[in-house]
Write an enzyme that holds these catalytic residues in place. Structure first.
Site, PDB file in Angstrom:
ATOM      1  CE  LYS A 153     -10.628  -9.644  -5.127  1.00  0.00           C
ATOM      2  NZ  LYS A 153     -10.171  -9.598  -3.715  1.00  0.00           N
ATOM      3  CE  LYS A 203     -15.087   1.668  -2.613  1.00  0.00           C
ATOM      4  NZ  LYS A 203     -15.536   2.714  -1.717  1.00  0.00           N
ATOM      5  CE  LYS A 259      -4.337  -1.685   1.915  1.00  0.00           C
ATOM      6  NZ  LYS A 259      -5.405  -1.474   2.912  1.00  0.00           N
TER       7      LYS A 259
END
Length: 339
Positions: free
Chosen positions: A201, A204, A115
């Protein structure tokens, strides 16, 4: 026996969220409460601020997630459902545990490296110490078991290391402060991919709404998205080997199997030799049948802000009562004087 698990309140929930996590939570609730165990499910809103976020979206997403959990089958009377923010003991215990956690341990966390990327100097301190808060989340409640996927195994191992070191340094073997939680590896969750790209994947964040089935989609939207889902010109094979190199076909077969509660092999036996002109309508109808009650319940709940807030408040009160003894023991073990 006590299970503790959390999920980030992302909002805009889709089929991947349901099949990947929420359905397993419902199954664990039903299994564990029947045996006299407890399940605590929390919304990790404190974790959410470790990355850039929109405050209004976080508030909305927290309520949306509560609505989704209840619509999907989580019963707030049988499980403890709350958000971290309403239980300050999470943040308190995290700070107490930062004295035990070690920089080297946190530096090795794969999720931190992923991240933060190349801009580690610009990443937030919260992102670096995220795993310590995760440890506090489960140790606070003397969790005996924590469901973990592949991406979270390392964090549970860290939580156990922190608990063990704290017990060794500040408690006795006969009276440890923390329970070392055991992992639960849930049944393999369906890996749901984008309807537009079988290699990505379902998410959203994808700019195309046609890439996902949202829990708010009505029957017409679901059928349209399935009809327009990317496929290939070949008919469905008779076995799993025939799906090799066909990611979009494999994704749709996997979705059907997950929703029907059968294996992919069973799906292929049923539809072998048929084209997607026959398979897609069957898949769309199955999705509509299974999701319609969830969607209707979700929409009703989402409109009732007061009811959602009451669920969180009740869950937080129960969580505070469960957390208080452990937090007090941790303060006392460290020699911190409280009035």
């Amino acid at each position: 026996m006590r299970i503790v698990s959390g999920i980030q309140p992302t909002g805009n929930l889709h089929l991947g969220n349901y099949l990947g996590a929420i359905r397993n939570w419902v199954a664990m609730q039903d299994e564990w409460t029947a045996k006299g165990g407890e399940c605590l499910y929390f919304l990790a809103d404190l974790h959410a601020i470790s990355m850039p976020h929109d405050p209004a979206a976080l508030t909305a997403g927290t309520r949306e997630m509560v609505a989704a959990l209840v619509a999907c089958g989580i019963d707030p009377k049988r499980s403890v459902v709350f958000n971290q923010t309403q239980v300050p003991a999470h943040a308190e215990l995290q700070w107490l545990l930062t004295g035990t956690a070690r920089m080297g341990w946190l530096n090795r966390m794969t999720q931190w490296k992923d991240k933060a990327g190349k801009n580690r100097e610009g990443a937030s301190v919260a992102l670096f110490t995220y795993p310590v808060l995760q440890a506090a989340d489960v140790l606070l409640y003397q969790a005996t078991h924590v469901p973990v996927g592949e991406d979270q195994k390392q964090h549970l191992e860290l939580a156990r290391d922190i608990a063990q070191k704290f017990n060794n340094d500040f408690a006795s073997e006969e009276a440890p402060v923390f329970t070392l939680p055991e992992p639960i590896i849930p049944p393999e969750a369906a890996r749901i991919m984008s309807l537009r790209d079988g290699a990505s994947k379902m998410s959203k964040s994808d700019p195309s709404d046609m890439s996902r089935i949202n829990l708010t989609d009505d029957a017409d939207a679901i059928m349209q998205k399935v009809r327009k889902a990317k496929t290939d010109p070949e008919p469905l094979p008779g076995d799993n080997d025939g799906l090799e190199g066909r990611p979009e076909a494999a994704n749709l077969v996997g979705i059907y199997a997950a929703m029907a509660g059968i294996t992919q092999a069973d799906v292929l036996t049923q539809f072998a030799g048929q084209g997607f002109g026959a398979f897609k309508p069957a898949l769309g109808e199955l999705l509509v049948e299974k999701l319609a009650p969830i969607t209707a319940r979700y929409r009703d709940l989402r409109r009732d802000t007061a009811a959602l807030d009451a669920i969180l408040a009740d869950g937080a009160a129960r969580a505070k009562a469960l957390a208080a003894p452990t937090l007090e023991r941790a303060y006392a073990a460290l020699g911190l004087l409280r009035g």
